[in-house]
Design a protein around this motif. Structure first.
Motif, PDB file in Angstrom:
ATOM      1  N   UNK A  12       4.253   2.338   1.790  1.00  0.00           N
ATOM      2  CA  UNK A  12       4.377   3.458   0.857  1.00  0.00           C
ATOM      3  C   UNK A  12       4.003   4.773   1.537  1.00  0.00           C
ATOM      4  N   UNK A  13       2.938   4.780   2.328  1.00  0.00           N
ATOM      5  CA  UNK A  13       2.541   6.004   3.031  1.00  0.00           C
ATOM      6  C   UNK A  13       3.654   6.495   3.955  1.00  0.00           C
ATOM      7  N   UNK A  14       4.241   5.570   4.708  1.00  0.00           N
ATOM      8  CA  UNK A  14       5.340   5.941   5.619  1.00  0.00           C
ATOM      9  C   UNK A  14       6.533   6.491   4.844  1.00  0.00           C
ATOM     10  N   UNK A  15       6.874   5.854   3.727  1.00  0.00           N
ATOM     11  CA  UNK A  15       8.004   6.317   2.929  1.00  0.00           C
ATOM     12  C   UNK A  15       7.766   7.722   2.396  1.00  0.00           C
ATOM     13  N   UNK A  32      -0.249   6.988  -5.239  1.00  0.00           N
ATOM     14  CA  UNK A  32      -0.993   8.225  -5.474  1.00  0.00           C
ATOM     15  C   UNK A  32      -1.389   8.899  -4.180  1.00  0.00           C
ATOM     16  N   UNK A  33      -1.912   8.120  -3.228  1.00  0.00           N
ATOM     17  CA  UNK A  33      -2.226   8.674  -1.911  1.00  0.00           C
ATOM     18  C   UNK A  33      -0.970   9.222  -1.252  1.00  0.00           C
ATOM     19  N   UNK A  38      -5.495  12.846  -8.850  1.00  0.00           N
ATOM     20  CA  UNK A  38      -5.056  12.761 -10.249  1.00  0.00           C
ATOM     21  C   UNK A  38      -3.930  11.756 -10.463  1.00  0.00           C
ATOM     22  N   UNK A  39      -3.024  11.651  -9.493  1.00  0.00           N
ATOM     23  CA  UNK A  39      -1.947  10.670  -9.616  1.00  0.00           C
ATOM     24  C   UNK A  39      -2.504   9.250  -9.644  1.00  0.00           C
ATOM     25  N   UNK A  40      -3.483   8.978  -8.774  1.00  0.00           N
ATOM     26  CA  UNK A  40      -4.123   7.660  -8.773  1.00  0.00           C
ATOM     27  C   UNK A  40      -4.809   7.411 -10.111  1.00  0.00           C
TER      28      UNK A  40
END
Length: 457
Positions: free
Chosen positions: A153-156, A71-72, A249-251
């Motif tokens: 995940x953040x890097x991707x 989500x982030x 909202x995704x989180x």
């Protein structure tokens, strides 16, 4: 890739080719991740049905962990794509830099969960001491080690926002393949390694995530040229707000899915622990169908976000409808598989006669949700790309909190386990009606007014 080259690709490449070129790496990466989930569950099922039940009970916390990281990342991805589309490069750099630092804060939250709440959480669903011990041990390991997946995940997502879908795919593959190789080695103690049981499955997961994080972080910091990452950047309210307007909202949507799983486990526990295991196996297998669709959505979202920022209505909507078509094809194939071969699918997980008796009607009933789910997933990508993430949030609330759980509870009170499974497709029908109405409203009030800007030369 330079900023200018990335911009040209988003502006001029034909939409069908652009969506597929950006989606196939994510789709392949997701399929490999789904393969890992299935292989992991396969090896755990070989330990015994109690081990399978244990990982099913703690799965909602793993889902919540992924919800926070993804989500982030989605919020970061959407903000970067929109800023690049609007040629606001400094703002894109700021979003990437602050987004990466958020990974550490998210990690600390789950360290607390793993250390203090792992055993009480599992014990809330069963009195079986073996299941409690196995589930708590697994959950503690993955929570303490989740820093790696948070950063990965953040890097991707940052790389994907620049149009680079291949390298994130490769790093995800590295982690998944490492998990698959280490699972039997650590679970059963092959060679010089000790037999660790369910703790071995958790350790293999963390090692795979650590390796994937190392590779993707190196690529982001040393190899990509579109964004400039500032390790010393300070958080500012405007950027964080922009990230979580979409990411929040995704989180919450994925957190709702966690609550759904917790609620379903509680409902199914009233029938038997075997029913919980059936849901666990279904969740892993359906990821083979849903993950490619999420991959399509990952590829299409930055395209839609970029063209929304560039005020190009035709390319924005073309991306949406092309992605929808591919998603429906994938989900249709999945529906046929679950309808025709449910017993074969269950047999891969050492299913007992009782598990087959419960699982075959469950698979046939739940899989009818696949087609309407495709519409909801791609529409959610459209809302995220245009900065309207809360619309998707309400859709998830309607489907899961006001649909699946209440219906499943009502059907369970009637004493019918088979009816409980039908709560899934019935709730998806409600979600489809909602998304049809909201997509039409978004188009008329926001998208229709965009200028059809000519492609950049």
């Amino acid at each position: 890739m330079s900023r200018d080259k990335s911009v040209t690709k988003m502006d001029t490449m034909p939409i069908g080719r652009l969506v597929m070129s950006m989606s196939w790496p994510a789709m392949l990466s997701m399929v490999i991740q789904a393969c890992y989930n299935v292989v992991d569950t396969y090896f755990v099922s070989m330990i015994g049905e109690k081990s399978l039940t244990a990982i099913t009970l703690i799965f909602p916390i793993q889902m919540l962990m992924i919800a926070v990281s993804v989500g982030t990342g989605i919020g970061i991805n959407s903000l970067i794509a929109r800023r690049l589309g609007a040629r606001r490069y400094a703002d894109a750099d700021r979003a990437a830099s602050q987004g990466l630092k958020l990974s550490y804060i998210n990690w600390l939250i789950f360290v607390v969960v793993g250390v203090f709440f792992a055993r009480p959480f599992v014990a809330a669903f069963t009195e079986d001491a073996d299941i409690i011990a196995q589930g708590a041990k697994y959950l503690l390991i993955v929570c303490v080690g989740c820093l790696f997946v948070m950063i990965q995940v953040s890097c991707e997502k940052i790389l994907q926002a620049t149009g680079n879908m291949v390298l994130p795919m490769l790093t995800n593959m590295i982690g998944a393949v490492t998990n698959i190789i280490l699972d039997p080695v650590l679970i059963f103690g092959i060679g010089p390694f000790p037999r660790m049981g369910i703790a071995g499955a958790a350790t293999a997961t963390v090692i795979g995530q650590a390796l994937a994080m190392t590779v993707v972080l190196y690529i982001l910091m040393k190899k990509q040229r579109v964004l400039h990452i500032d390790r010393k950047v300070k958080f500012d309210r405007e950027t964080l707000q922009d990230i979580y307007v979409v990411g929040g909202p995704s989180i919450i949507m994925q957190a709702i899915a966690c609550i759904l799983n917790i609620g379903m486990n509680a409902i199914l526990a009233g029938f038997s622990e075997t029913a919980i295991a059936v849901l666990g196996v279904y969740g892993r297998l359906q990821s083979f169908i849903f993950m490619p669709v999420f991959g399509i959505n990952q590829g299409a979202t930055p395209i839609m976000g970029y063209n929304y920022g560039a005020r190009n209505r035709k390319r924005l909507m073309h991306s949406y409808w092309f992605s929808m078509m591919i998603a429906l094809i994938v989900m249709g194939a999945g529906l046929l598989l679950f309808q025709l071969l449910p017993g074969v699918l269950l047999s891969f997980f050492s299913a007992s006669a009782r598990m087959l008796q419960m699982g075959i009607p469950a698979f046939k009933a739940i899989s009818w949700c696949f087609l309407p789910a495709a519409f909801g997933i791609i529409s959610g990508g459209l809302f995220g790309a245009t900065g309207h993430g809360f619309i998707s949030l309400f859709g998830s609330l309607i489907r899961q909190m006001f649909g699946i759980l209440p219906l499943a509870y009502i059907f369970s009170r009637m004493g019918s386990l088979e009816m409980v499974w039908w709560a899934y497709p019935l709730a998806e029908i409600l979600g489809t009606i909602y998304f049809i109405i909201t997509v039409r409203h978004l188009y008329r009030t926001d998208i229709l007014g965009l200028d059809d800007a000519p492609a950049a030369e």
